[in-house]
Design a protein around this motif. Structure first.
Motif, short mmCIF file in Angstrom:
data_model
loop_
_atom_site.label_atom_id
_atom_site.label_comp_id
_atom_site.label_asym_id
_atom_site.label_seq_id
_atom_site.Cartn_x
_atom_site.Cartn_y
_atom_site.Cartn_z
N ILE A 1 0.86 -1.18 0.00
CA ILE A 1 0.00 0.00 0.00
C ILE A 1 0.89 1.23 0.00
CG2 ILE A 1 -1.80 1.30 1.21
CD1 ILE A 1 -2.58 -1.35 2.60
N ASP A 2 0.61 2.18 -0.89
CA ASP A 2 1.39 3.41 -0.93
C ASP A 2 0.52 4.53 -1.49
OD1 ASP A 2 3.58 5.07 -0.55
OD2 ASP A 2 4.65 4.41 -2.35
N GLY A 3 0.99 5.73 -1.33
CA GLY A 3 0.26 6.90 -1.80
C GLY A 3 1.20 7.85 -2.51
N GLN A 4 0.76 9.09 -2.62
CA GLN A 4 1.49 10.15 -3.29
C GLN A 4 1.97 9.65 -4.65
OE1 GLN A 4 4.15 11.37 -0.09
NE2 GLN A 4 2.61 12.85 0.57
N GLY A 5 3.25 9.59 -4.93
CA GLY A 5 3.73 9.18 -6.25
C GLY A 5 3.95 7.69 -6.40
N GLY A 6 3.91 6.94 -5.31
CA GLY A 6 4.06 5.49 -5.38
C GLY A 6 5.49 5.00 -5.55
N ALA B 1 5.06 -15.35 -5.46
CA ALA B 1 4.02 -14.82 -4.58
C ALA B 1 3.04 -13.97 -5.37
CB ALA B 1 4.65 -13.98 -3.47
N GLU B 2 1.85 -13.87 -4.84
CA GLU B 2 0.88 -12.94 -5.40
C GLU B 2 1.15 -11.59 -4.76
OE1 GLU B 2 -3.91 -12.44 -6.00
OE2 GLU B 2 -3.22 -13.52 -4.24
N ILE B 3 1.47 -10.60 -5.57
CA ILE B 3 1.74 -9.26 -5.06
C ILE B 3 0.63 -8.33 -5.53
CG2 ILE B 3 3.34 -7.31 -5.00
CD1 ILE B 3 5.63 -9.29 -5.45
N LEU B 4 -0.11 -7.82 -4.56
CA LEU B 4 -1.18 -6.88 -4.83
C LEU B 4 -0.71 -5.48 -4.47
CD1 LEU B 4 -4.10 -8.84 -3.11
CD2 LEU B 4 -3.40 -8.92 -5.52
N ALA B 5 -1.01 -4.51 -5.29
CA ALA B 5 -0.65 -3.13 -5.01
C ALA B 5 -1.93 -2.30 -4.94
CB ALA B 5 0.25 -2.58 -6.11
N VAL B 6 -2.07 -1.57 -3.85
CA VAL B 6 -3.21 -0.67 -3.73
C VAL B 6 -2.67 0.72 -3.44
CG1 VAL B 6 -5.35 -0.11 -2.55
CG2 VAL B 6 -4.74 -2.51 -2.92
N GLY B 7 -3.01 1.62 -4.33
CA GLY B 7 -2.59 3.00 -4.16
C GLY B 7 -3.70 3.84 -3.58
N THR B 8 -3.31 4.86 -2.85
CA THR B 8 -4.30 5.78 -2.33
C THR B 8 -4.76 6.74 -3.42
OG1 THR B 8 -2.62 7.31 -1.54
CG2 THR B 8 -3.42 5.64 0.03
N ASN B 9 -4.04 6.73 -4.54
CA ASN B 9 -4.41 7.54 -5.70
C ASN B 9 -3.97 6.80 -6.96
OD1 ASN B 9 -1.67 8.52 -6.62
ND2 ASN B 9 -1.65 9.26 -4.52
N ALA B 10 -4.46 7.22 -8.11
CA ALA B 10 -4.18 6.52 -9.37
C ALA B 10 -2.71 6.55 -9.76
CB ALA B 10 -5.04 7.11 -10.49
N THR B 11 -2.02 7.64 -9.46
CA THR B 11 -0.59 7.74 -9.79
C THR B 11 0.20 6.69 -9.03
OG1 THR B 11 -0.80 10.10 -10.24
CG2 THR B 11 1.42 9.27 -9.81
N ASP C 1 -1.39 -11.97 3.47
CA ASP C 1 -0.57 -12.60 4.51
C ASP C 1 0.37 -11.58 5.11
OD1 ASP C 1 -1.41 -15.41 4.20
OD2 ASP C 1 -0.52 -15.19 2.21
N ILE C 2 0.86 -10.68 4.27
CA ILE C 2 1.78 -9.63 4.68
C ILE C 2 1.30 -8.32 4.06
CG2 ILE C 2 4.15 -8.75 4.51
CD1 ILE C 2 5.08 -11.69 4.35
N ILE C 3 1.24 -7.28 4.88
CA ILE C 3 0.93 -5.93 4.40
C ILE C 3 2.18 -5.09 4.62
CG2 ILE C 3 -0.48 -3.86 4.70
CD1 ILE C 3 -2.68 -5.73 5.87
N ILE C 4 2.59 -4.39 3.60
CA ILE C 4 3.81 -3.60 3.71
C ILE C 4 3.58 -2.22 3.08
CG2 ILE C 4 4.74 -4.65 1.61
CD1 ILE C 4 7.55 -4.38 2.90
N GLY C 5 4.11 -1.21 3.74
CA GLY C 5 3.97 0.16 3.24
C GLY C 5 4.53 1.13 4.26
N PRO C 6 4.41 2.41 3.97
CA PRO C 6 4.90 3.42 4.91
C PRO C 6 4.06 3.40 6.19
CG PRO C 6 3.66 4.47 3.16
CD PRO C 6 3.80 3.01 2.78
N LEU C 7 4.64 3.81 7.29
CA LEU C 7 3.96 3.84 8.57
C LEU C 7 2.61 4.54 8.50
CD1 LEU C 7 4.16 3.33 11.68
CD2 LEU C 7 5.10 5.63 11.82
N GLY C 8 2.50 5.53 7.65
CA GLY C 8 1.27 6.31 7.53
C GLY C 8 0.04 5.51 7.14
#
Length: 151
Positions: A12-17, A34-44, A72-79
């Motif tokens: 999970i990430d935001g801003q520019g990714g 592994a299956e890697i899913l990406a979810v952005g807080t915005n389209a960019t 199984d695992i969620i990874i991203g910035p602390l925010g």
């Protein structure tokens, strides 16, 4: 260790990714099956992570909520666990979904966006991603996520 689609990694990430893209690339290298899913807080952010090699990607609040249920695992910035962080891109529902998920959370300390983490020295994004991937490897090994999931 053999990796397969039984391992689902949610980035999970935001801003520019850019951070998310580096995480996706490093995770893909370490866990090629592994299956890697990406979810952005915005389209960019979403598009940037998809370019990094994610298997699937989506944008926004509901995709975060749904993906947190199967990861199984969620990874991203602390925010990602702080409502209104990442310049307001993380909603309360997003932060709650990450926090309540049964997944292992690997949170990367970023001293930005009004969230300062005491005790964290200035490290490059590359160093932070490297440490996060090491923690992911340890998590998979410690929890036997791949070979013992249904036992």
């Amino acid at each position: 260790m053999r990796h397969n689609k039984e391992l689902t990694i949610l980035v999970i990430d935001g801003q520019g990714g850019r951070l998310g893209k580096q995480i996706v690339e490093a995770a893909r290298k370490q866990f090629p099956d592994a299956e890697i899913l990406a979810v952005g807080t915005n389209a960019t952010a979403t598009a940037t992570m998809l370019k990094g090699g994610a298997d699937d990607a989506a944008t926004g609040e509901n995709p975060v909520v749904v993906a947190c249920r199967k990861a199984d695992i969620i990874i991203g910035p602390l925010g990602i666990v702080i409502a209104d962080s990442l310049l307001g891109e993380v909603t309360e529902k997003m932060a709650l979904a990450v926090a309540r998920s049964s997944a292992e959370r690997i949170l990367i300390p970023m001293n930005r966006c009004d969230n300062l983490i005491a005790g964290v020295n200035a490290q490059s994004i590359g160093e932070l991603v490297e440490d996060a991937i090491a923690k992911m490897i340890q998590t998979v090994e410690d929890r036997h996520i791949l070979c013992c999931r249904d036992h």
